[in-house]
Design an enzyme around this catalytic site. Structure first.
Site, short mmCIF file in Angstrom:
data_model
loop_
_atom_site.label_atom_id
_atom_site.label_comp_id
_atom_site.label_asym_id
_atom_site.label_seq_id
_atom_site.Cartn_x
_atom_site.Cartn_y
_atom_site.Cartn_z
N ASP A 35 40.97 -37.85 28.63
CA ASP A 35 39.62 -37.63 29.14
C ASP A 35 39.73 -37.19 30.60
OD1 ASP A 35 36.90 -37.90 29.80
OD2 ASP A 35 36.67 -39.66 28.50
N ASP A 62 34.87 -34.41 30.91
CA ASP A 62 33.70 -35.18 31.30
C ASP A 62 32.65 -34.29 31.99
OD1 ASP A 62 32.67 -37.97 31.66
OD2 ASP A 62 32.75 -37.44 33.77
N GLU A 85 31.96 -32.37 27.35
CA GLU A 85 30.74 -33.18 27.35
C GLU A 85 29.69 -32.39 28.12
OE1 GLU A 85 29.02 -37.53 28.66
OE2 GLU A 85 30.33 -36.44 30.00
N HIS A 123 30.96 -44.42 24.29
CA HIS A 123 30.93 -45.53 25.26
C HIS A 123 29.69 -45.48 26.15
CE1 HIS A 123 32.41 -42.03 27.27
NE2 HIS A 123 32.20 -42.61 28.44
N ASP A 124 28.88 -44.46 26.02
CA ASP A 124 27.65 -44.36 26.82
C ASP A 124 26.40 -44.62 25.98
OD1 ASP A 124 29.09 -43.55 29.10
OD2 ASP A 124 28.98 -41.44 28.51
C1 GLC Z 1 30.18 -39.15 31.48
C2 GLC Z 1 30.92 -40.35 30.96
C3 GLC Z 1 30.31 -41.56 31.56
C4 GLC Z 1 30.47 -41.49 33.05
C5 GLC Z 1 29.90 -40.18 33.61
C6 GLC Z 1 30.37 -39.93 35.02
O1 GLC Z 1 28.87 -39.11 31.09
O2 GLC Z 1 30.92 -40.36 29.57
O3 GLC Z 1 30.85 -42.75 31.04
O4 GLC Z 1 29.80 -42.56 33.66
O5 GLC Z 1 30.31 -39.07 32.87
O6 GLC Z 1 31.74 -39.63 35.03
#
Ligand code: GLC
Ligand code: CA
Length: 553
Positions: free
Chosen positions: A97, A198, A249, A323-324
């Site tokens: 990641d 990310d 993402e 995880h979010d």
């Molecule tokens: C993404 C991750 C999250 C994190 C954010 C900032 O959304 O999945 O867990 O807090 O980015 O890096």
């Protein structure tokens, strides 16, 4: 390993909450190695591990201090090498990641910037304020509050779209982009088989102006140079190795941009995560409210992305959980009477879609939201910030807590439930207490129990994952939405080279009839969450509570 990501399934691990082997209450990399056979048993092709690099852990590792070294709390470089090698033996590729929109303010680059080194200062986004303590723009941090932090020494502010300890990188600076390529090459040489990027669509900022109508996101989401940056990164690094799978993402993205991000021939990424389908229990973009799930909207969004991405030869990652996100069985299913049926139903919908499915640790055993009753049990920076913000807006502490209980990211972060012992087998019974509390329902919901039970959610997921490999129609077929306006049915048809697959699901906990259902005589029922077949008569399909079934011809 299956090199075709269209036939693959990815298992996501949040190491901190997965398995603790040295009894300090934090999950670690050796814990992942220990559980590789379990993951293999599920049948997945890749593991996506969320960050375990050196980090102060203000955002659980998404605040990276050093991309080349392992946070000692998670393990060592030897552990990572062993994990990659042991994964390979089992045909499982590791996806890392990579957080490149920002770094921790403890990263060497930021420390040098703060010392006034102009070379590194230009790695970040420093701007003058508007005077009288007014920051450069009115943009809001995604974790609450203004997105700029004042630095007295420079009489300037730096931008942080996330926590104040996560400083945004200046991608305009070629030296930043070169450093990032170096990091990717380093991990590719170690044998990593994929990357998750990310919030990657936030790296190109259009300008630094006030957003009169919003929080600033329109100025940095899918920004003007985003495709150029991705192509450059692709060409310089993973694009040279066909076997590497990548997923971006994409925060609040548009589909038009995703046609390019994840197009078959666009030279950017293999696939994208988009989140519009998980905002159907929000009010617009506002997450910290309680509103019922809009099922019609959920279907419309999923079908829209499914059909249009296909038309443009672009590829989706398909998922409910990460995880979010809160746990899907609590969110769209039923934690109670129909826990098992609804968990299987939700799995069926995702796993027969066009795209690469992602299973988040614990989803395969139907883990639920937390049972936390007090704010002190929550650990997530976003949740804690918003608990305060909600009260500042005038909500009572208990109303604010209720909203946190439903929407908190910690719902997905409680320890993996391996067995029914004190710490759910995440930590041994004589260990330090887990960093976040174990859900009390681990005595009932745990992996050990489900491995023994042929009818478990685990075995159902195992079958769904195997089906994608066996039936080309799932991996490669076209998709046609069915029952589009039906208030309780989620159904679609897939077709490929003369083969056909029909998936039908009742999204609710009451009987429902689907009028105008396709005739499935002569089809094989390949999976279903009730023992006997669904009844279909004269174009009417009777579906029991949360029933799901799939037919193939
Ligand atoms: C993404 C991750 C999250 C994190 C954010 C900032 O959304 O999945 O867990 O807090 O980015 O890096
Ligand atoms: Ca540990």
């Amino acid at each position: 390993m299956n090199n075709d990501f269209r036939k693959s399934t990815v298992y996501q691990i949040y190491p901190k909450s997965f398995c603790d082997t040295n009894k300090d209450g934090l999950g670690d990399l050796r814990g992942v190695i220990e559980k590789l056979d379990y993951i293999k048993e599920l049948g997945v092709d890749y593991i996506w591990l969320t960050p375990f690099f050196v980090s102060p852990q203000n955002d659980n590792g998404y605040d990276v201090e050093d991309y080349y070294n392992i946070d000692p709390r998670y393990g060592t470089m030897e552990d990572v090498e062993e994990l990659i090698a042991e994964g390979k033996k089992r045909g499982i590729g590791l996806m890392f990641d990579m957080v490149f929109n920002h770094v921790s303010t403890r990263h060497e680059w930021f420390r040098k910037a703060m010392e006034g080194d102009p070379y590194y200062k230009d790695f970040f986004i420093f701007r003058k304020g508007k005077g009288d303590g007014v920051p450069p723009t009115n943009w809001e941090s995604k974790f609450g509050g203004n997105a700029w932090e004042y630095v007295e020494k420079f009489d300037e502010y730096y931008l942080h779209l996330f926590d104040v300890t996560q400083a945004d990188l200046n991608w305009e600076n070629e030296n930043v982009r070169k450093e990032i390529q170096k990091i990717l090459k380093f991990w590719m040489e170690k044998g990593v088989r994929g990357f998750r990027f990310d919030v990657i669509n936030l790296i190109s900022k259009a300008c630094y102006e006030d957003d009169e109508t919003g929080d600033g996101r329109k100025y940095y989401t899918d920004g003007p140079k985003i495709h150029q940056y991705l192509k450059e990164m692709h060409d310089a690094t993973f694009g040279k190795d066909e076997g590497i799978v990548t997923v971006g993402e994409m925060s609040s993205t548009t589909m038009e941009n995703c046609f390019k991000y994840a197009g078959r021939d666009t030279g950017e990424l293999s696939m994208v995560f988009s989140f519009h389908h998980l905002k159907v229990d929000f009010m617009g973009n506002e997450k910290w409210v309680l509103v019922p799930t809009d099922f019609q909207k959920l279907k419309d969004i999923i079908f829209d992305w499914q059909t249009k991405m296909a038309e443009h030869n672009a590829w989706n990652a398909v998922f409910w959980c990460n995880h979010d996100q809160p746990r899907v069985v609590s969110r769209f299913g039923d934690e109670g009477k129909y826990w098992k049926e609804s968990a299987k139903m939700l799995g069926t919908i995702i796993h027969c879609l066009r795209g690469t499915p992602y299973v988040y640790q614990g989803e395969e055993i139907g883990m639920t939201n937390t049972d936390f009753t007090d704010i002190s049990q929550f650990k997530d920076v976003e949740s804690l910030n918003h608990y305060q913000i909600l009260q500042d807006k005038g909500l009572s502490a208990s109303d604010a807590l209720r909203i946190i209980q439903i929407h908190s990211r910690d719902n997905g972060r409680t320890p993996m439930q391996w067995d029914d012992t004190k710490y759910a087998g995440f930590s041994a019974e004589d260990s330090a207490e887990p960093w976040i509390a174990v859900n009390g329902n681990h005595t009932r919901i745990n992996a050990a129990e489900q491995l023994k039970d042929e009818d478990s959610i685990f075995h159902y997921y195992q079958k769904l994952i195997a089906m994608r490999k066996e039936l080309d129609v799932i991996a490669y077929g076209d998709i046609e939405p069915l029952a589009v306006k039906d208030p309780c049915v989620f159904a679609y048809r897939r077709t490929y080279e003369g083969h056909e697959l029909i998936a039908a699901a009742n999204f609710y906990g009451r009987d429902c009839t689907w009028k105008g259902a396709p005739d499935v005589t002569g089809y094989e029922r390949v999976i279903g969450n009730y023992k006997d077949a669904v009844s279909v008569e004269n174009g009417v399909m009777n579906l029991r509570p949360y029933e799901a079934a799939v037919w193939y011809k």
